[in-house]
Design a protein around this motif. Structure first.
Motif, mmCIF file in Angstrom:
data_model
loop_
_atom_site.group_PDB
_atom_site.id
_atom_site.type_symbol
_atom_site.label_atom_id
_atom_site.label_comp_id
_atom_site.label_asym_id
_atom_site.label_seq_id
_atom_site.Cartn_x
_atom_site.Cartn_y
_atom_site.Cartn_z
ATOM 1 N N SER A 195 28.610 3.153 -8.211
ATOM 2 C CA SER A 195 27.918 1.950 -7.736
ATOM 3 C C SER A 195 27.019 2.215 -6.529
ATOM 4 O O SER A 195 26.393 1.289 -6.027
ATOM 5 C CB SER A 195 28.960 0.873 -7.399
ATOM 6 O OG SER A 195 29.836 1.393 -6.421
ATOM 7 N N ASN A 237 44.771 10.069 -0.358
ATOM 8 C CA ASN A 237 44.656 8.742 -0.973
ATOM 9 C C ASN A 237 43.207 8.311 -1.028
ATOM 10 O O ASN A 237 42.454 8.514 -0.086
ATOM 11 C CB ASN A 237 45.462 7.715 -0.175
ATOM 12 C CG ASN A 237 46.972 7.946 -0.273
ATOM 13 O OD1 ASN A 237 47.704 7.877 0.711
ATOM 14 N ND2 ASN A 237 47.444 8.256 -1.462
ATOM 15 N N GLY A 238 42.834 7.754 -2.129
ATOM 16 C CA GLY A 238 41.501 7.183 -2.276
ATOM 17 C C GLY A 238 40.407 8.200 -2.520
ATOM 18 O O GLY A 238 39.225 7.844 -2.554
ATOM 19 N N SER A 239 40.782 9.475 -2.741
ATOM 20 C CA SER A 239 39.729 10.484 -2.927
ATOM 21 C C SER A 239 39.157 10.459 -4.354
ATOM 22 O O SER A 239 38.085 11.004 -4.613
ATOM 23 C CB SER A 239 40.297 11.874 -2.619
ATOM 24 O OG SER A 239 41.388 12.138 -3.499
ATOM 25 N N GLY A 240 39.881 9.851 -5.295
ATOM 26 C CA GLY A 240 39.335 9.727 -6.665
ATOM 27 C C GLY A 240 40.172 10.436 -7.715
ATOM 28 O O GLY A 240 39.701 10.674 -8.832
ATOM 29 N N LYS A 241 41.444 10.787 -7.379
ATOM 30 C CA LYS A 241 42.295 11.507 -8.346
ATOM 31 C C LYS A 241 42.568 10.646 -9.594
ATOM 32 O O LYS A 241 42.430 11.112 -10.731
ATOM 33 C CB LYS A 241 43.648 11.881 -7.688
ATOM 34 C CG LYS A 241 43.534 12.766 -6.464
ATOM 35 C CD LYS A 241 44.891 13.186 -5.949
ATOM 36 C CE LYS A 241 45.747 12.002 -5.481
ATOM 37 N NZ LYS A 241 45.183 11.287 -4.293
ATOM 38 N N SER A 242 42.961 9.397 -9.324
ATOM 39 C CA SER A 242 43.257 8.514 -10.472
ATOM 40 C C SER A 242 42.012 8.277 -11.332
ATOM 41 O O SER A 242 42.118 8.049 -12.551
ATOM 42 C CB SER A 242 43.810 7.175 -9.989
ATOM 43 O OG SER A 242 45.072 7.382 -9.405
ATOM 44 N N ASN A 243 40.845 8.349 -10.699
ATOM 45 C CA ASN A 243 39.597 8.184 -11.474
ATOM 46 C C ASN A 243 39.496 9.269 -12.552
ATOM 47 O O ASN A 243 38.933 9.038 -13.631
ATOM 48 C CB ASN A 243 38.380 8.259 -10.548
ATOM 49 C CG ASN A 243 38.267 7.011 -9.649
ATOM 50 O OD1 ASN A 243 38.939 6.004 -9.914
ATOM 51 N ND2 ASN A 243 37.466 7.093 -8.592
ATOM 52 N N ILE A 260 30.623 2.758 -13.664
ATOM 53 C CA ILE A 260 29.443 3.537 -13.231
ATOM 54 C C ILE A 260 29.378 3.622 -11.698
ATOM 55 O O ILE A 260 29.662 2.639 -11.000
ATOM 56 C CB ILE A 260 28.145 2.892 -13.789
ATOM 57 C CG1 ILE A 260 28.255 2.744 -15.332
ATOM 58 C CG2 ILE A 260 26.918 3.724 -13.426
ATOM 59 C CD1 ILE A 260 27.148 1.936 -15.963
ATOM 60 N N ASP A 302 31.638 -1.438 -14.121
ATOM 61 C CA ASP A 302 32.533 -0.983 -13.046
ATOM 62 C C ASP A 302 32.863 0.498 -13.167
ATOM 63 O O ASP A 302 33.391 1.105 -12.238
ATOM 64 C CB ASP A 302 33.834 -1.801 -13.044
ATOM 65 C CG ASP A 302 33.561 -3.273 -12.706
ATOM 66 O OD1 ASP A 302 32.504 -3.536 -12.082
ATOM 67 O OD2 ASP A 302 34.374 -4.138 -13.087
ATOM 68 N N GLN A 358 49.118 6.017 -12.777
ATOM 69 C CA GLN A 358 49.924 5.782 -11.577
ATOM 70 C C GLN A 358 50.728 4.495 -11.748
ATOM 71 O O GLN A 358 50.170 3.457 -12.122
ATOM 72 C CB GLN A 358 48.990 5.649 -10.368
ATOM 73 C CG GLN A 358 49.694 5.911 -9.069
ATOM 74 C CD GLN A 358 48.679 5.886 -7.920
ATOM 75 O OE1 GLN A 358 47.475 5.882 -8.114
ATOM 76 N NE2 GLN A 358 49.175 5.893 -6.694
ATOM 77 N N ARG A 362 41.208 -0.103 -14.221
ATOM 78 C CA ARG A 362 40.982 -0.828 -12.971
ATOM 79 C C ARG A 362 39.532 -1.344 -12.854
ATOM 80 O O ARG A 362 38.869 -1.184 -11.829
ATOM 81 C CB ARG A 362 41.334 0.056 -11.753
ATOM 82 C CG ARG A 362 42.830 0.372 -11.643
ATOM 83 C CD ARG A 362 43.124 1.286 -10.479
ATOM 84 N NE ARG A 362 42.443 2.561 -10.630
ATOM 85 C CZ ARG A 362 42.198 3.416 -9.638
ATOM 86 N NH1 ARG A 362 42.566 3.127 -8.402
ATOM 87 N NH2 ARG A 362 41.592 4.557 -9.850
HETATM 88 P P1 ATP Z 1 45.678 7.395 -4.178
HETATM 89 O O1 ATP Z 1 46.182 8.783 -3.839
HETATM 90 O O2 ATP Z 1 45.786 6.478 -3.027
HETATM 91 O O3 ATP Z 1 46.182 6.826 -5.438
HETATM 92 P P2 ATP Z 1 43.282 8.345 -5.451
HETATM 93 O O4 ATP Z 1 42.913 9.658 -5.004
HETATM 94 O O5 ATP Z 1 43.978 8.162 -6.750
HETATM 95 O O6 ATP Z 1 44.099 7.536 -4.337
HETATM 96 P P3 ATP Z 1 41.313 6.697 -6.650
HETATM 97 O O7 ATP Z 1 42.056 5.425 -6.783
HETATM 98 O O8 ATP Z 1 41.148 7.551 -7.786
HETATM 99 O O9 ATP Z 1 41.956 7.518 -5.444
HETATM 100 O O10 ATP Z 1 39.906 6.439 -6.059
HETATM 101 C C1 ATP Z 1 39.541 5.242 -5.510
HETATM 102 C C2 ATP Z 1 38.197 5.469 -4.913
HETATM 103 O O11 ATP Z 1 37.195 5.480 -5.861
HETATM 104 C C3 ATP Z 1 37.895 4.332 -4.015
HETATM 105 O O12 ATP Z 1 37.392 4.855 -2.788
HETATM 106 C C4 ATP Z 1 36.836 3.529 -4.710
HETATM 107 O O13 ATP Z 1 35.909 2.966 -3.796
HETATM 108 C C5 ATP Z 1 36.129 4.582 -5.495
HETATM 109 N N1 ATP Z 1 35.485 3.973 -6.586
HETATM 110 C C6 ATP Z 1 36.097 3.351 -7.636
HETATM 111 N N2 ATP Z 1 35.151 2.896 -8.473
HETATM 112 C C7 ATP Z 1 33.925 3.263 -7.971
HETATM 113 C C8 ATP Z 1 32.572 3.073 -8.396
HETATM 114 N N3 ATP Z 1 32.285 2.446 -9.480
HETATM 115 N N4 ATP Z 1 31.574 3.593 -7.596
HETATM 116 C C9 ATP Z 1 31.856 4.236 -6.465
HETATM 117 N N5 ATP Z 1 33.079 4.409 -6.064
HETATM 118 C C10 ATP Z 1 34.124 3.942 -6.768
#
Ligand code: ATP
Length: 726
Positions: A67, A33-39, A65, A63, A143, A57
């Protein structure tokens, strides 16, 4: 067409340049979770032109870029590049490989690049629409978003389905045509407005032009009448002039001759009047008188001498006083002169002269009165004297006779001359009378000539006026042929023969026409004609323009109708197919039951929009409304619909972000079967924590995030994947 790779740089948590290859039909992305997959899923949306930050989001472009973190400074821009294999030319670009890149800057500005060249977003949208990669993102299921297709309004659902059916390109085209039509209508209104504005001016100019044409007609008519009038006048003047000249010729010659004759006669008469005849006669008469008086005086003296001789005895005699002959001649000459002169005096003067003569005569008589004188020896002295006197007397008598004869001869001559003079005078008088007669005639002719000269002057003025009114060509009146009613040309003689009042009538008519022409007052015709011509051309141009616009509006209407028809047919067909597939997938997911899509019409009273509605019937349950479904049931229903849509019109790729999260083990397996089936037509990128799903993938990417907050990608084996995913 195949998705080859994606490359993220500075996008969200992907601070560094991160490429991902998609060499397999199913690629699975795993990670904690939170590793950046949805990104990653969002980076697809971003690159394909998503405008809603909320769906990624974010609130603003910034947002997107990176940060920054304590370890890695923030980025100035974020970019995502998708690369497609286009060997099948599914994208209408003549390249085997097509890359689409979007860049967002901190100030919010976006750049879109197609194979590295800047383009507009619209260019990219239209290009992708051809390959059934619509902007609605029906092929990117974020998601928790699978549910969206259930919760959205019928209209939104319709849009998603249209997009999935690949109708977006038609919709774009229709939208574009509608915009064009709107623009065309606007142009038509504008052109119509211009024509309306022009109309009164054009009407005014047409009126002016009509006036000019009328004036021109009048001028032409006037020109014709003028030509005849001037021709006739010119002939009249020429012929009348020559007639008068001829008429004057004879009298003038005669007048000249008379002048000469009169001069000659006058000279002749003048000479005679000064003739010596009269004075010679007077001289002869005077001489005659003088001779007579001398003879008288000698006779008297002879008588006296004879008396003396008779009384010679006396001592003393009373003797006659003696005056000398010279004295007596002088006296007589004086008397004679006085008398002669008196003939030319008036009465009173004559009287005075006579009185003076009486005094003179008395004095002379006193001097010659007889006196007493003593006589001594008279005979001796008297005789020689007597003889001398007698001789002289004889001489005088001869002389007197001669003079008398000369006078008679001269008188005779003078009388003859007088007769001759009378004849000459008569001739002179007759000549003068004739001359005066001729002068009257000549003066009449002169007056006539002067009249003609005045008429010629007036004629010149008229020619000038005519030229000014109807143009220079009028000066050629001489060559104009006046034609009789019979059609034959009239000769000059015929023309001159006409009654003069007819020409006067013509002149009056011309005057009236001139007034009419002046009243027609067409103003500056060249300017008006030019302006009229320009305005007519402008109006014609606008009319033509309007016709063009009308034609293009008509073809746009036709195109829109055509597109609408195509859209309607394809949509109806598509909906039917999706509905069938939906029902099939639904049955597969739930074992039995039924599902369908229905088109709904707008119902203003109920406040519903036109669009697409869903009807589901779960096995063994009497649930009809979607809101009554459980979380899992909702997930299954939405997956069934998404898969049905993808089945009917397969997109090049499909991204499913944890669509399988709510599935139990049995359903996970069915889900796995279904994606394996879908992957035959579309590339699948599945973000998942589900073991079953991972097991179907050819490639597995593990996403990790360290303490620097930067997401990293690593290829993992299936055995490792479960570990990475935790
Ligand atoms: P999950 O499995 O819980 O859905 P995930 O792997 O999909 O999580 P994401 O939602 O893709 O995770 O990633 C969120 C992470 O990306 C957060 O840690 C957030 O801080 C980081 N993040 C989002 N936008 C930026 C940004 N502009 N600059 C730096 N980090 C960012």
């Amino acid at each position: 067409m195949r998705l080859k790779s994606i490359e993220l740089a500075g996008f969200k948590s992907f601070a560094k340049r991160t490429p991902l290859e998609f060499a397999s039909a199913i690629t699975s992305v795993v990670g904690p979770n939170g590793s950046g997959k949805s990104n990653i899923a969002e980076s697809f949306r971003f690159c394909l032109g998503e405008q809603s930050m909320k769906s990624m989001r974010g609130r603003r472009g910034e947002d997107m870029i990176w940060s920054g973190s304590a370890a890695v400074p923030r980025a100035g821009r974020a970019s995502v590049k998708l690369t497609f294999d286009n060997s099948d030319r599914a994208l209408s670009l003549d390249f085997d490989e097509v890359s689409i890149e979007r860049v967002v800057h901190r100030d919010g500005g976006n750049d879109y690049l197609l194979n590295g060249s800047p383009v507009r977003l619209r260019d990219i949208s239209e290009l992708l629409a051809q390959a059934n990669i619509g902007a609605s993102g029906h092929h990117i299921i974020s998601q928790g978003e699978a549910d969206r297709i259930l919760t959205s309004s019928p209209r939104e659902r319709r849009e998603m389905i249209e997009d999935a059916l690949g109708l977006t390109a038609f919709l774009y085209k229709r939208e574009e045509s509608e915009k064009k039509l709107e623009k065309t209508a606007e142009n038509m209104r504008e052109v119509e407005g211009l024509r309306r504005e022009l109309a009164p001016h054009l009407k005014f100019l047409q009126h002016q032009v009509r006036k000019i044409e009328e004036a021109q007609k009048l001028r032409d008519e006037l020109s014709g009448k003028y030509l005849e009038y001037l021709k006739r006048e010119s002939v009249y003047l020429r012929i009348t002039e020559s007639l008068v000249r001829d008429e004057a010729e004879v009298p003038e010659r005669e007048h000249n001759e008379l002048n000469e004759r009169i001069t000659r006669l006058r000279e002749e008469l003048g000479k005679k009047r000064d003739d010596v005849g009269t004075s010679e006669l007077m001289r002869l008469e005077a001489e005659g008188r003088s001779v007579g008086s001398r003879r008288d005086s000698i006779s008297r003296e002879l008588g006296r001498i004879e008396g003396e001789l008779a009384a010679e005895k006396r001592i003393a005699h009373v003797v006659e006083s003696v005056v000398s002959a010279a004295e007596a001649r002088a006296f007589a000459t004086r008397v004679e002169r006085e008398l002669e002169e008196s003939s030319q005096l008036n009465e009173q003067e004559t009287k005075n002269r006579l009185l003076a003569l009486i005094v003179l005569t008395k004095e002379f008589l006193r001097r010659i009165a007889p006196r007493e004188i003593p006589v001594e020896n008279p005979a001796e002295k008297l005789l020689p004297r007597k003889e001398a006197l007698e001789r002289e007397l004889a001489e005088l008598e001869t002389k007197e006779r001669e003079t008398s004869e000369a006078i008679a001869t001269l008188r005779q001559k003078i009388d003859t001359d007088k007769d001759a003079n009378r004849e000459a005078e008569r001739e002179l008088f007759s000549a003068m009378a004739r001359r005066s007669e001729l002068e009257t005639r000549l003066s009449q002719l002169r007056a006539r000539r002067e009249q003609i000269e005045r008429e010629r002057q007036q004629f010149k003025t008229e020619v000038g006026e005519a030229a000014a009114l109807v143009g220079r060509a009028i000066a050629d009146y001489e060559s104009f042929a006046v034609v009789a009613e019979t059609g034959e040309a009239l000769s000059d003689a015929d023309l001159a023969d006409e009654d003069r009042t007819r020409q006067e009538e013509r002149r009056r008519k011309l005057e009236r026409m001139k007034i009419r022409l002046e009243e027609a007052g067409a103003g500056n015709s060249t300017e008006i004609l030019k302006e009229h011509q320009e305005t007519v051309e402008r109006d014609a141009f606008l009319t033509h323009e309007l016709a063009d616009l009308t034609a293009s509006a008509e073809s746009l209407h036709a195109l829109i109708a055509d597109l609408t028809q195509t859209l309607s047919v394809r949509f109806d067909e598509g909906i039917a197919k999706i509905s069938t597939e939906f029902d099939a997938f639904f049955k597969l997911m739930f074992g039995s039951g039924s599902a369908s899509l229905e088109l709904v019409k707008a119902d203003e009273e109920a406040g519903t929009q036109a669009g697409v509605d869903l009807t589901v019937s779960l096995p063994h349950k009497r649930i009809k409304g979607l809101h009554m479904l459980s979380g899992g049931e909702r997930a299954l229903t939405s997956i069934a619909l998404i898969f049905a849509m993808s089945q009917v019109n397969p997109p090049p790729f499909l991204i499913l972000d944890e669509t399988d999260a709510a599935l139990d083990e049995a359903n996970s397996r069915r889900y796995g079967d279904m994606i394996a089936n879908l992957a035959q037509k579309s590339q699948l990128i599945v973000i998942t924590h589900n073991r079953e799903t991972m097991s179907r993938a050819g490639i597995l990417y593990g996403i990790t995030m360290g303490s620097d907050g930067v997401s990293k990608v690593l290829s993992v084996k299936f055995e490792e994947a479960l570990g990475v995913a935790k």
